[in-house]
Design an enzyme around this catalytic site. Structure first.
Site, short mmCIF file in Angstrom:
data_model
loop_
_atom_site.label_atom_id
_atom_site.label_comp_id
_atom_site.label_asym_id
_atom_site.label_seq_id
_atom_site.Cartn_x
_atom_site.Cartn_y
_atom_site.Cartn_z
N ARG A 1 0.83 -1.20 0.00
CA ARG A 1 0.00 0.00 0.00
C ARG A 1 0.87 1.26 0.00
NH1 ARG A 1 -3.50 -1.57 5.23
NH2 ARG A 1 -1.49 -2.50 5.72
N LYS B 1 1.96 1.74 7.48
CA LYS B 1 2.34 0.92 8.62
C LYS B 1 3.35 1.65 9.50
CE LYS B 1 1.12 -2.63 9.44
NZ LYS B 1 -0.06 -3.00 10.25
N HIS C 1 -0.05 0.90 16.41
CA HIS C 1 -0.30 -0.29 17.25
C HIS C 1 0.80 -0.46 18.29
CE1 HIS C 1 -3.64 -1.44 14.70
NE2 HIS C 1 -2.88 -1.35 13.64
N ASP D 1 -1.98 -7.70 15.04
CA ASP D 1 -1.18 -6.47 15.15
C ASP D 1 -1.45 -5.72 16.45
OD1 ASP D 1 -3.71 -5.63 14.46
OD2 ASP D 1 -3.11 -4.57 12.64
#
Length: 374
Positions: free
Chosen positions: A15, A75, A96, A270
């Site tokens: 992505r 990410k 995360h 995650d």
């Protein structure tokens, strides 16, 4: 503001954080956008498209980090990126933190301003920047689970929807949120026999109303989970506690209750995972087997369908990113409670309670008010 879009370098992450259309929006509002060369290629967006939209292309990730005031990613930064991050640089991405202590300490030490997609929260408790990827991951969990039920991939050799005269697979979905709802919807569409569990009776009533007849709702508790996994062919872990570690609903000792070849897909991996034996895997090596149970634990599932995922993600993130660019992070967070809840780390301090609790670190609630409002 100077915006930087680096190429994602996490394993098989295809992505990109901003489309050419997003670049055009930033340019229209007077901002400068630098995009790393080839950053969008795997999502179907060429360097030429970015240049035509007004972006300036840079050859390396180092160049992007060195010039940008705000980095927009998909990410969390990985270890090789940590040294590139500057003090007070704003990073807007999925972090995360509650599942990675090294990342948490690294961002504190770098002095970065970390605004996490996954904890931006509306007044109704919904998570607008997590929803699009949860929708993709929920649907993909069934697509991948169906594949790994095939015998050559060590599954039971069961067709998810069965055929006339042969019963369909039994799918257990743990969690009735966005991921679980999308997973149950997809599994039901395949013709599977679906059970969805949640701790909220109100949510189960809603799901009972909107789901087709082959979906059964059951209250989630330890006893019911143990009963259900004994006959399930595919188990989807879809439990989320915003900004905190997911609870372990299936423990190591419970694997022996499942029949060999059962597939478990932990979408919450995650955030630490809701299946104790799940540890993050990659698209390159997505599964492992423990006690004859096939574990699929890819932490960036939507990265496998990057065109769909990139469009879905940027549709949601762009309005917030524009606010940050137009006003600066402090004013934007002071004026927008949703963005303020996205602040996880700033000035070397943890500003999100779930992250502090995950690693037993100090939580600076007062610092949020002092730094953001003033």
């Amino acid at each position: 503001m100077i915006i930087g879009i680096p190429k994602e370098i996490k394993n098989n992450e295809n992505r990109v954080a901003l489309t050419p259309a997003g670049v055009a929006e930033f340019k229209k509002q007077g901002h400068i956008v630098y995009v790393q060369a080839s950053a969008g290629e795997n999502s179907g967006f060429s360097d030429k498209a970015y240049a035509e939209a007004g972006a300036e292309l840079l050859p390396t990730i180092e160049a992007v980090y060195s010039i940008a005031e705000m980095i927009i990613k998909v990410k969390e930064p990985i270890a090789s990126e940590y040294p590139l991050i500057k003090k007070d640089q704003l990073l807007f991405t999925y972090f995360h933190f509650a599942s990675s202590e090294p990342l948490t300490h690294a961002m504190i030490e770098r002095g970065a301003v970390c605004l996490a997609y996954e904890t931006v929260e509306k007044a109704d408790r919904s998570l607008p920047l997590l929803v699009p990827m949860s929708e993709v991951a929920g649907r993909m969990s069934i697509q991948e689970g169906a594949k790994y039920l095939e015998k050559p991939l060590k599954g039971k050799g069961i067709l998810l929807g069965g055929v006339p005269g042969v019963p369909p697979a039994k799918v257990l979905v743990l969690g009735g949120g966005i991921v679980g709802t999308q997973a149950a919807k997809m599994a039901a569409g395949f013709g599977a026999q679906v059970t969805i569990m949640d701790v909220s009776l109100a949510r189960l009533r809603y799901l009972s109303d909107v789901m087709p007849a082959n979906v059964t709702t059951i209250i989630s508790n330890h006893y019911n989970i143990r009963e259900a996994i004994a006959t399930a062919d595919l188990v989807i872990g879809a439990v989320l506690i915003p900004g905190a570690k997911a609870p372990h609903l299936i423990t190591r000792d419970m694997l022996k209750l499942m029949s060999p070849g059962t597939v478990v897909v932990d979408v919450a991996v995650d955030q630490g995972g809701c299946i104790e034996t799940c540890t993050p895997t990659t698209h390159e090596n997505p599964t492992f087997i423990i006690d004859d149970i096939v574990h699929y634990c890819v932490a960036n599932m939507p990265g496998a369908v990057p065109y769909t995922s990139t469009l879905a993600l940027t549709n949601a993130t762009l309005p917030y990113a524009l606010q940050l660019a137009n006003k600066g992070w402090q004013k934007a967070c002071a004026e927008n409670e949703e963005l303020k809840k996205g602040l996880n780390i700033a000035n070397g301090k943890i500003l999100y309670k779930g992250v502090a609790e995950a690693w037993n670190l100090p939580f600076h609630e007062d610092l949020v008010l002092e730094n953001v409002v003033n």
